[in-house]
Design an enzyme around this catalytic site. Sequence first.
Site, PDB file in Angstrom:
ATOM      1  N   ASN A   2       0.851  -1.189   0.000  1.00 53.61           N
ATOM      2  CA  ASN A   2       0.000   0.000   0.000  1.00 53.61           C
ATOM      3  C   ASN A   2       0.886   1.238   0.000  1.00 53.61           C
ATOM      4  O   ASN A   2       1.817   1.345   0.798  1.00 53.61           O
ATOM      5  CB  ASN A   2      -0.906   0.001   1.234  1.00 53.61           C
ATOM      6  CG  ASN A   2      -1.936  -1.099   1.179  1.00 53.61           C
ATOM      7  OD1 ASN A   2      -2.519  -1.354   0.136  1.00 53.61           O
ATOM      8  ND2 ASN A   2      -2.150  -1.762   2.305  1.00 53.61           N
ATOM      9  N   THR A  60      -1.231   3.197   6.178  1.00 57.90           N
ATOM     10  CA  THR A  60      -1.360   3.769   7.518  1.00 57.90           C
ATOM     11  C   THR A  60      -0.022   3.876   8.240  1.00 57.90           C
ATOM     12  O   THR A  60       0.135   4.711   9.124  1.00 57.90           O
ATOM     13  CB  THR A  60      -2.322   2.932   8.391  1.00 57.90           C
ATOM     14  OG1 THR A  60      -1.844   1.591   8.461  1.00 57.90           O
ATOM     15  CG2 THR A  60      -3.731   2.957   7.822  1.00 57.90           C
ATOM     16  N   HIS A  67       6.680  -1.299   3.580  1.00 59.57           N
ATOM     17  CA  HIS A  67       6.425  -2.677   3.976  1.00 59.57           C
ATOM     18  C   HIS A  67       5.620  -3.383   2.903  1.00 59.57           C
ATOM     19  O   HIS A  67       4.871  -2.750   2.170  1.00 59.57           O
ATOM     20  CB  HIS A  67       5.673  -2.739   5.312  1.00 59.57           C
ATOM     21  CG  HIS A  67       4.370  -1.988   5.315  1.00 59.57           C
ATOM     22  ND1 HIS A  67       4.305  -0.622   5.465  1.00 59.57           N
ATOM     23  CD2 HIS A  67       3.083  -2.400   5.191  1.00 59.57           C
ATOM     24  CE1 HIS A  67       3.049  -0.222   5.439  1.00 59.57           C
ATOM     25  NE2 HIS A  67       2.275  -1.292   5.268  1.00 59.57           N
TER      26      HIS A  67
END
Length: 119
Positions: free
Chosen positions: A86, A94, A99
């Site tokens: 993401n 978030t 990652h």
Amino acid sequence: MTDECVFCMIANGEIPATAVYEDETVFAFDDIAPQAPVHVLIVPRAHHSDISDDVPDDVLLALMRAVPKVAAAKGVAASGYRVIANTGEDAGQTVHHLHVHVIGGRPLGEGMVRPMEGE
Ligand code: AMP
Ligand code: ZN
């Protein structure tokens, strides 16, 4: 690298996590809010905010090379899994420490690249 970054703190051992794989460049651990039976996060030990953050080649390579190792460690190498990074607001990122999610252990559906709550 930043004092408040939760993944820096995990990589430094300052916050506990369930380790799945580690080497000198990356650290992999179970997601605290798993969205499938297997849900692991792989993070570089060095802080980079996301994939567009001028990440060194060796870090990107280590991140991707860790994916099949995590899959094997979690027993989903044969059944399959999804790898997600993401990036930014529209993707719902978030934690702004690069990652990749490795998600599997159940059929994940087609055309859905981000598992949603309650899927
Ligand atoms: P993203 O939405 O791609 O930024 O994903 C961040 C992920 O980090 C979420 O799936 C969270 O559940 C996970 N997460 C946040 N804090 C922790 C933590 N302390 N240990 C493990 N996973 C975490
Ligand atoms: Zn960080």
